[in-house]
Design an enzyme around this catalytic site. Structure first.
Site, mmCIF file in Angstrom:
data_model
loop_
_atom_site.group_PDB
_atom_site.id
_atom_site.type_symbol
_atom_site.label_atom_id
_atom_site.label_comp_id
_atom_site.label_asym_id
_atom_site.label_seq_id
_atom_site.Cartn_x
_atom_site.Cartn_y
_atom_site.Cartn_z
ATOM 1 N N LYS A 13 -64.397 31.428 -12.144
ATOM 2 C CA LYS A 13 -63.275 30.592 -11.686
ATOM 3 C C LYS A 13 -61.968 31.376 -11.717
ATOM 4 O O LYS A 13 -61.223 31.392 -10.732
ATOM 5 C CB LYS A 13 -63.119 29.344 -12.592
ATOM 6 N N ARG A 88 -62.196 18.487 -16.187
ATOM 7 C CA ARG A 88 -63.444 18.846 -16.855
ATOM 8 C C ARG A 88 -64.195 17.634 -17.362
ATOM 9 O O ARG A 88 -65.268 17.783 -17.963
ATOM 10 C CB ARG A 88 -63.113 19.707 -18.069
ATOM 11 N N ARG A 127 -66.697 40.424 -21.013
ATOM 12 C CA ARG A 127 -65.382 40.273 -20.355
ATOM 13 C C ARG A 127 -64.242 40.832 -21.204
ATOM 14 O O ARG A 127 -64.223 40.709 -22.406
ATOM 15 C CB ARG A 127 -65.113 38.785 -20.118
ATOM 16 N N ARG A 161 -61.035 37.440 -25.561
ATOM 17 C CA ARG A 161 -60.766 36.091 -26.037
ATOM 18 C C ARG A 161 -61.546 35.793 -27.309
ATOM 19 O O ARG A 161 -62.671 36.237 -27.457
ATOM 20 C CB ARG A 161 -61.142 35.083 -24.943
ATOM 21 N N ARG A 172 -69.792 26.026 -25.456
ATOM 22 C CA ARG A 172 -69.026 25.768 -24.220
ATOM 23 C C ARG A 172 -69.966 25.343 -23.092
ATOM 24 O O ARG A 172 -69.629 24.489 -22.274
ATOM 25 C CB ARG A 172 -68.233 27.020 -23.820
HETATM 26 P P1 AP5 Z 1 -64.138 34.724 -15.156
HETATM 27 O O1 AP5 Z 1 -63.581 34.733 -13.780
HETATM 28 O O2 AP5 Z 1 -63.224 35.083 -16.269
HETATM 29 O O3 AP5 Z 1 -64.875 33.322 -15.438
HETATM 30 P P2 AP5 Z 1 -64.311 31.862 -15.677
HETATM 31 O O4 AP5 Z 1 -65.130 30.927 -14.858
HETATM 32 O O5 AP5 Z 1 -62.831 31.829 -15.494
HETATM 33 O O6 AP5 Z 1 -64.735 31.672 -17.188
HETATM 34 P P3 AP5 Z 1 -63.931 31.121 -18.449
HETATM 35 O O7 AP5 Z 1 -64.639 31.639 -19.652
HETATM 36 O O8 AP5 Z 1 -62.471 31.370 -18.334
HETATM 37 O O9 AP5 Z 1 -64.225 29.586 -18.308
HETATM 38 P P4 AP5 Z 1 -64.073 28.503 -19.367
HETATM 39 O O10 AP5 Z 1 -64.161 27.307 -18.509
HETATM 40 O O11 AP5 Z 1 -65.034 28.542 -20.481
HETATM 41 O O12 AP5 Z 1 -62.688 28.840 -20.080
HETATM 42 P P5 AP5 Z 1 -61.226 28.246 -19.937
HETATM 43 O O13 AP5 Z 1 -60.279 29.309 -20.197
HETATM 44 O O14 AP5 Z 1 -61.111 27.457 -18.695
HETATM 45 O O15 AP5 Z 1 -65.411 35.712 -15.164
HETATM 46 C C1 AP5 Z 1 -66.109 35.987 -16.364
HETATM 47 C C2 AP5 Z 1 -66.500 37.478 -16.412
HETATM 48 O O16 AP5 Z 1 -67.467 37.733 -15.405
HETATM 49 C C3 AP5 Z 1 -65.339 38.445 -16.120
HETATM 50 O O17 AP5 Z 1 -65.522 39.575 -16.929
HETATM 51 C C4 AP5 Z 1 -65.495 38.802 -14.638
HETATM 52 O O18 AP5 Z 1 -65.003 40.108 -14.350
HETATM 53 C C5 AP5 Z 1 -66.986 38.697 -14.424
HETATM 54 N N1 AP5 Z 1 -67.359 38.154 -13.127
HETATM 55 C C6 AP5 Z 1 -66.751 37.158 -12.429
HETATM 56 N N2 AP5 Z 1 -67.406 36.890 -11.275
HETATM 57 C C7 AP5 Z 1 -68.476 37.729 -11.252
HETATM 58 C C8 AP5 Z 1 -69.542 37.945 -10.311
HETATM 59 N N3 AP5 Z 1 -69.639 37.222 -9.196
HETATM 60 N N4 AP5 Z 1 -70.459 38.914 -10.607
HETATM 61 C C9 AP5 Z 1 -70.362 39.642 -11.757
HETATM 62 N N5 AP5 Z 1 -69.378 39.488 -12.684
HETATM 63 C C10 AP5 Z 1 -68.445 38.545 -12.428
HETATM 64 O O19 AP5 Z 1 -61.209 27.208 -21.154
HETATM 65 C C11 AP5 Z 1 -61.234 27.661 -22.483
HETATM 66 C C12 AP5 Z 1 -61.200 26.491 -23.444
HETATM 67 O O20 AP5 Z 1 -59.969 25.753 -23.262
HETATM 68 C C13 AP5 Z 1 -62.305 25.424 -23.259
HETATM 69 O O21 AP5 Z 1 -63.478 25.780 -23.933
HETATM 70 C C14 AP5 Z 1 -61.623 24.189 -23.854
HETATM 71 O O22 AP5 Z 1 -61.630 24.240 -25.250
HETATM 72 C C15 AP5 Z 1 -60.189 24.361 -23.396
HETATM 73 N N6 AP5 Z 1 -59.921 23.712 -22.080
HETATM 74 C C16 AP5 Z 1 -59.516 24.342 -20.932
HETATM 75 N N7 AP5 Z 1 -59.375 23.461 -19.931
HETATM 76 C C17 AP5 Z 1 -59.693 22.246 -20.447
HETATM 77 C C18 AP5 Z 1 -59.756 20.940 -19.906
HETATM 78 N N8 AP5 Z 1 -59.462 20.691 -18.610
HETATM 79 N N9 AP5 Z 1 -60.138 19.926 -20.726
HETATM 80 C C19 AP5 Z 1 -60.418 20.134 -22.024
HETATM 81 N N10 AP5 Z 1 -60.383 21.354 -22.616
HETATM 82 C C20 AP5 Z 1 -60.027 22.405 -21.828
HETATM 83 MG MG MG Z 2 -61.199 31.491 -16.771
#
Ligand code: AP5
Ligand code: MG
Length: 216
Positions: A13, A88, A127, A161, A172
């Site tokens: 994402k 979410r 990552r 992270r 997660r």
């Molecule tokens: P990356 O693009 O970083 O993936 P991502 O989908 O952004 O993953 P996140 O870990 O950020 O998602 P998340 O939903 O767990 O975390 P968030 O920060 O939103 O890609 C991952 C890796 O793969 C990278 O190294 C990249 O280079 C590689 N990659 C990407 N695409 C690829 C491909 N096609 N092929 C190969 N490699 C690839 O949330 C964190 C925490 O915040 C949550 O757990 C929760 O506690 C809280 N939170 C956030 N939003 C909310 C909400 N709306 N409601 C409640 N709690 C929330």
């Molecule tokens: Mg992300």
């Protein structure tokens, strides 16, 4: 254009939001990034969210809705935004629909990025991110052109992270499957949902998203 990128942790994402944001001049709104900034700054929201995030659970709907509602009102969101990691839960999606009506904005597309769970663990544990500009990298799948130097800003410091360890990733993923997957039905019923194959390499996923957006 306003859109949502929906998908499990590590689906890409953030990677796709940055690429699409640059290509189409849209603002990336990542609730995860906003919450991490609040934790780092030690704000009240940060204090509330810290433990929950480190346990891989979802922060309360009220907190994230408040953050997003304020952020959407900023002038830079006027010409379009990409929601990365929000909504979410169905409750968040319902409130988002109401907020958009109140703010006289539309939701043009919801793109679901599909990736198998085992691949996600590998993506997340490999990552790392440029500490200066936030560009995302991966030990195997997306290395900088020159080792140790960010392609985007030439920064040389990188960070990982706190929630990017295998145990937290599993919780997660559980949160995703139980609380976020119902959104696929929620948006599918409204005809705004397109799914793309997130197992392909980064540029191929980006191309599929472009095609999906032109079809909608
Ligand atoms: P990356 O693009 O970083 O993936 P991502 O989908 O952004 O993953 P996140 O870990 O950020 O998602 P998340 O939903 O767990 O975390 P968030 O920060 O939103 O890609 C991952 C890796 O793969 C990278 O190294 C990249 O280079 C590689 N990659 C990407 N695409 C690829 C491909 N096609 N092929 C190969 N490699 C690839 O949330 C964190 C925490 O915040 C949550 O757990 C929760 O506690 C809280 N939170 C956030 N939003 C909310 C909400 N709306 N409601 C409640 N709690 C929330
Ligand atoms: Mg992300």
């Amino acid at each position: 254009m306003n859109l949502i990128l929906l998908g499990p942790p590590g689906a890409g994402k953030g990677t796709q939001a940055r690429m699409l944001g640059e290509a189409r001049k849209l603002i990336q709104l990542s609730t995860g990034d906003m919450l991490r900034a609040a934790v780092a700054a030690g704000t009240e929201i940060g204090k509330l969210a810290k433990e929950t995030m480190e346990a891989g659970k979802l922060v309360s709907d009220d907190v994230v809705i408040g953050i997003i509602s304020e952020r959407i009102d900023e002038p830079d969101c006027r010409d379009g935004f990409i929601l990365d990691g929000f909504p979410r839960t169905v409750a968040q999606a319902e409130v988002l629909d109401e907020l958009l009506v109140q703010k006289n904005k539309t939701l043009d597309a919801v793109i679901e990025i599909k990736v198998d769970d085992e691949r996600l663990v590998k993506r997340i544990t490999g990552r790392y991110t440029c500490a200066k500009c936030g560009e995302g990298y991966h030990e195997e799948f997306r290395r900088p052109e020159k080792d140790g130097i960010c392609d985007k800003c030439a920064g040389t410091e990188f960070s990982r992270r706190k929630d990017d360890n295998e145990e937290t990733v599993r919780s997660r993923l559980t949160a995703y499957h139980t609380q976020t997957v119902p959104l696929i039905g929620y948006y599918g019923n409204s005809g705004r949902l397109k799914s793309v194959d997130g197992m392909l390499e980064i540029n191929s996923v980006a191309k599929q998203i472009e095609v999906a957006l032109t079809e909608l």
